[in-house]
Design a protein around this motif. Structure first.
Motif, PDB file in Angstrom:
ATOM      1  N   ASN A 163      38.113  28.298  41.708  1.00  0.00           N
ATOM      2  CA  ASN A 163      37.979  29.751  41.932  1.00  0.00           C
ATOM      3  C   ASN A 163      36.567  30.271  41.693  1.00  0.00           C
ATOM      4  O   ASN A 163      36.385  31.421  41.294  1.00  0.00           O
ATOM      5  CB  ASN A 163      38.960  30.544  41.046  1.00  0.00           C
ATOM      6  CG  ASN A 163      40.406  30.224  41.356  1.00  0.00           C
ATOM      7  OD1 ASN A 163      40.751  29.876  42.478  1.00  0.00           O
ATOM      8  ND2 ASN A 163      41.258  30.334  40.354  1.00  0.00           N
ATOM      9  N   ALA A 184      43.630  29.269  47.535  1.00  0.00           N
ATOM     10  CA  ALA A 184      44.943  29.322  46.889  1.00  0.00           C
ATOM     11  C   ALA A 184      45.119  30.566  46.019  1.00  0.00           C
ATOM     12  O   ALA A 184      46.207  31.129  45.949  1.00  0.00           O
ATOM     13  CB  ALA A 184      45.170  28.071  46.053  1.00  0.00           C
ATOM     14  N   TYR A 185      44.087  30.999  45.337  1.00  0.00           N
ATOM     15  CA  TYR A 185      44.223  32.094  44.384  1.00  0.00           C
ATOM     16  C   TYR A 185      43.094  33.115  44.524  1.00  0.00           C
ATOM     17  O   TYR A 185      42.461  33.489  43.559  1.00  0.00           O
ATOM     18  CB  TYR A 185      44.282  31.555  42.953  1.00  0.00           C
ATOM     19  CG  TYR A 185      45.524  30.743  42.693  1.00  0.00           C
ATOM     20  CD1 TYR A 185      46.746  31.369  42.443  1.00  0.00           C
ATOM     21  CD2 TYR A 185      45.484  29.353  42.745  1.00  0.00           C
ATOM     22  CE1 TYR A 185      47.884  30.622  42.238  1.00  0.00           C
ATOM     23  CE2 TYR A 185      46.629  28.607  42.542  1.00  0.00           C
ATOM     24  CZ  TYR A 185      47.830  29.246  42.278  1.00  0.00           C
ATOM     25  OH  TYR A 185      48.963  28.499  42.081  1.00  0.00           O
ATOM     26  N   GLY A 186      42.843  33.527  45.748  1.00  0.00           N
ATOM     27  CA  GLY A 186      41.903  34.610  45.986  1.00  0.00           C
ATOM     28  C   GLY A 186      40.477  34.199  46.237  1.00  0.00           C
ATOM     29  O   GLY A 186      39.803  34.752  47.094  1.00  0.00           O
ATOM     30  N   GLU A 194      41.358  21.997  47.100  1.00  0.00           N
ATOM     31  CA  GLU A 194      41.700  23.288  46.501  1.00  0.00           C
ATOM     32  C   GLU A 194      42.773  23.078  45.438  1.00  0.00           C
ATOM     33  O   GLU A 194      43.852  22.524  45.732  1.00  0.00           O
ATOM     34  CB  GLU A 194      42.220  24.251  47.572  1.00  0.00           C
ATOM     35  CG  GLU A 194      42.372  25.677  47.100  1.00  0.00           C
ATOM     36  CD  GLU A 194      41.061  26.429  47.003  1.00  0.00           C
ATOM     37  OE1 GLU A 194      41.068  27.567  46.489  1.00  0.00           O
ATOM     38  OE2 GLU A 194      40.021  25.895  47.444  1.00  0.00           O
ATOM     39  N   GLN A 196      45.843  23.684  43.372  1.00  0.00           N
ATOM     40  CA  GLN A 196      47.058  24.422  43.705  1.00  0.00           C
ATOM     41  C   GLN A 196      47.845  24.858  42.476  1.00  0.00           C
ATOM     42  O   GLN A 196      49.011  25.212  42.565  1.00  0.00           O
ATOM     43  CB  GLN A 196      47.955  23.567  44.608  1.00  0.00           C
ATOM     44  CG  GLN A 196      47.284  23.120  45.895  1.00  0.00           C
ATOM     45  CD  GLN A 196      46.935  24.270  46.809  1.00  0.00           C
ATOM     46  OE1 GLN A 196      47.796  25.083  47.145  1.00  0.00           O
ATOM     47  NE2 GLN A 196      45.678  24.349  47.236  1.00  0.00           N
ATOM     48  N   GLY A 197      47.185  24.836  41.301  1.00  0.00           N
ATOM     49  CA  GLY A 197      47.867  25.259  40.088  1.00  0.00           C
ATOM     50  C   GLY A 197      48.846  24.212  39.602  1.00  0.00           C
ATOM     51  O   GLY A 197      48.630  23.004  39.729  1.00  0.00           O
ATOM     52  N   TYR A 221      55.281  30.562  44.824  1.00  0.00           N
ATOM     53  CA  TYR A 221      54.543  31.809  45.001  1.00  0.00           C
ATOM     54  C   TYR A 221      53.435  31.873  43.955  1.00  0.00           C
ATOM     55  O   TYR A 221      53.527  31.246  42.895  1.00  0.00           O
ATOM     56  CB  TYR A 221      55.478  33.016  44.861  1.00  0.00           C
ATOM     57  CG  TYR A 221      56.494  33.113  45.981  1.00  0.00           C
ATOM     58  CD1 TYR A 221      56.264  33.920  47.087  1.00  0.00           C
ATOM     59  CD2 TYR A 221      57.685  32.390  45.923  1.00  0.00           C
ATOM     60  CE1 TYR A 221      57.191  34.018  48.118  1.00  0.00           C
ATOM     61  CE2 TYR A 221      58.625  32.471  46.956  1.00  0.00           C
ATOM     62  CZ  TYR A 221      58.372  33.284  48.044  1.00  0.00           C
ATOM     63  OH  TYR A 221      59.289  33.371  49.063  1.00  0.00           O
ATOM     64  N   GLU A 222      52.386  32.666  44.233  1.00  0.00           N
ATOM     65  CA  GLU A 222      51.246  32.733  43.331  1.00  0.00           C
ATOM     66  C   GLU A 222      51.593  33.330  41.971  1.00  0.00           C
ATOM     67  O   GLU A 222      50.909  33.081  40.992  1.00  0.00           O
ATOM     68  CB  GLU A 222      50.112  33.552  43.975  1.00  0.00           C
ATOM     69  CG  GLU A 222      49.453  32.847  45.156  1.00  0.00           C
ATOM     70  CD  GLU A 222      48.240  33.599  45.668  1.00  0.00           C
ATOM     71  OE1 GLU A 222      47.818  34.562  45.002  1.00  0.00           O
ATOM     72  OE2 GLU A 222      47.718  33.232  46.735  1.00  0.00           O
ATOM     73  N   ASN A 223      52.671  34.120  41.888  1.00  0.00           N
ATOM     74  CA  ASN A 223      53.029  34.770  40.627  1.00  0.00           C
ATOM     75  C   ASN A 223      53.860  33.874  39.708  1.00  0.00           C
ATOM     76  O   ASN A 223      54.316  34.317  38.651  1.00  0.00           O
ATOM     77  CB  ASN A 223      53.779  36.072  40.893  1.00  0.00           C
ATOM     78  CG  ASN A 223      55.074  35.863  41.668  1.00  0.00           C
ATOM     79  OD1 ASN A 223      55.484  34.735  41.928  1.00  0.00           O
ATOM     80  ND2 ASN A 223      55.713  36.960  42.070  1.00  0.00           N
TER      81      ASN A 223
END
Length: 298
Positions: A163, A184-186, A194, A196-197, A221-223
Motif C-alpha cells: 500500500n 487490493a486496498y486502495g 499485490e 491480498q491480506g 470483502y475488504e471489510n
C-alpha cells in the motif's frame, strides 16, 4: 533457446503470462524489443547486455536470476511498471541498466558497479538500495518477501512495500502476476505481487471468488467479511491462514486454520466441532460437537 545476436527466447513481440527461462543471446538473453504483461524472466543470460530483457516494457513481471557479462543482468533499456527484480547479476547494473522503474522492487541483485541499478536509471516509488538520486517516493527498507530462499517473492503483511506505491490509470481492472486485483486496498503495492491480506495464499478463480484447497470456495470483502460456498457468511480475523478466528452468525466465535480445519474450536461452547465437508449449502452445514457428542446443524 539461443540466438547469436538478439532475443534468445523472443523478439519483437507482445507476451502475456509467459515464462522465459534459460535462454541466451548477445543482447536480450530472454527477450528483445518486446512488451511483457504478467511474465516471468528467469535464468536467462546475455553475452553483452540485458540478461533477462533488452529494450521494451514490462508490467507486473518477475525478473530473477538472470545475468549479463556487461550491462543489465535483469533488464537493459526498458520501462518497468510494478516489477520485481531479484538475484540478477552483471558487471554494471545488476538489476537494471539505463531503465525507468515505477512501483518496482530491485533488491538482492549484484554487480561491481550498481548492484540493483546503475546511476542513469530512473526509479520512482521503488524499493531498492542505495537511495536513488533520480526519481521520487523511493524507500530502502528490505522488501520482506514471503520466502526469498524458496523464490516466493510475494510480500508479507508487514512489508513496507504494501500500500505504498502510486496508482496509475492502467491499473483499473488489471491483475498482478498471480491474477489477483492489482489494487487490493486502495493503494497499489510495489512489485509484481499485490498483497491480498489474510487470504494472500488463495487462488483467484473468477469474479472475485477465491479458492483454498483446505477451505474451499469463498468470496472475501475488504471489510473482513466473506461469503463461503458452504458455511455462508463469516467474518475472519488473523494475519495468516494458519490461525484464523471466524465470527459466525449462528455459532459466534470459532478458531481454525489450514492445518486444523475442518476441526473448529467453538469458543462459546468450549468444545471442538468437526465440520462434515460438503454438507453445507451456503446457509449452514452439519457438525459433530465433541462437547455434546451429537451431530448438529448450524
Amino acid at each position: 533457446n539461443s540466438a547469436s545476436r538478439y532475443g534468445g527466447g523472443a523478439i519483437d513481440g507482445t507476451l502475456y503470462q509467459c515464462t522465459l527461462a534459460s535462454n541466451s543471446a548477445w543482447e536480450g538473453g530472454g527477450v528483445f524489443r518486446s512488451d511483457l504483461y504478467r511474465c516471468t524472466l528467469a535464468s536467462n543470460s546475455a553475452d553483452y547486455s540485458g540478461g533477462g530483457m533488452y529494450f521494451g516494457a514490462l508490467y507486473n513481471c518477475l525478473v530473477f536470476s538472470n545475468s549479463a557479462a556487461a550491462n543489465g543482468g535483469g533488464v537493459s533499456w526498458a520501462t518497468l511498471y510494478n516489477c520485481t527484480l531479484v538475484g540478477n547479476a552483471a558487471a554494471r547494473g545488476g538489476g537494471v541498466y539505463q531503465s525507468a522503474l515505477l512501483n518496482g522492487i530491485a533488491y538482492y541483485n549484484t554487480a561491481p558497479d550498481g548492484a540493483n541499478y546503475e546511476s542513469n536509471s530512473t526509479l520512482s516509488f521503488c524499493c531498492t538500495t542505495p537511495m536513488p538520486t533520480n526519481g521520487a517516493g523511493n524507500i530502502t527498507n528490505a522488501p520482506q518477501f514471503v520466502s526469498a530462499a524458496a523464490r516466493d517473492y510475494r510480500l508479507t503483511l508487514s512489508s513496507p512495500c504494501v500500500n505504498t506505491g502510486t496508482n496509475q490509470p492502467w491499473m483499473t481492472g488489471a491483475t498482478d502476476l498471480r491474477g489477483n486485483p492489482r489494487i487490493a486496498y486502495g493503494t497499489v503495492d510495489r512489485g509484481a505481487y499485490e498483497q491480498q491480506g489474510l487470504w494472500d495464499d488463495a487462488i483467484t478463480v473468477s469474479d472475485g471468488w477465491k479458492y483454498l484447497a483446505w477451505f474451499g470456495y469463498f468470496y472475501p470483502y475488504e471489510n473482513g467479511w466473506l461469503y463461503h460456498a458452504e458455511h455462508g457468511w463469516l467474518f475472519g480475523v488473523g494475519t495468516s491462514t494458519s490461525s484464523i478466528w471466524f465470527w459466525s452468525p449462528s455459532l459466534a466465535w470459532l478458531w481454525s486454520g489450514s492445518s486444523v480445519y475442518p476441526f473448529l474450536w467453538h469458543n462459546a461452547g468450549g468444545a471442538w466441532l468437526y465440520y462434515y465437508p460438503g454438507s453445507g449449502n451456503g446457509s449452514g452445514g452439519w457438525f459433530y460437537n465433541y462437547g455434546t457428542g451429537m451431530n448438529e446443524w448450524h
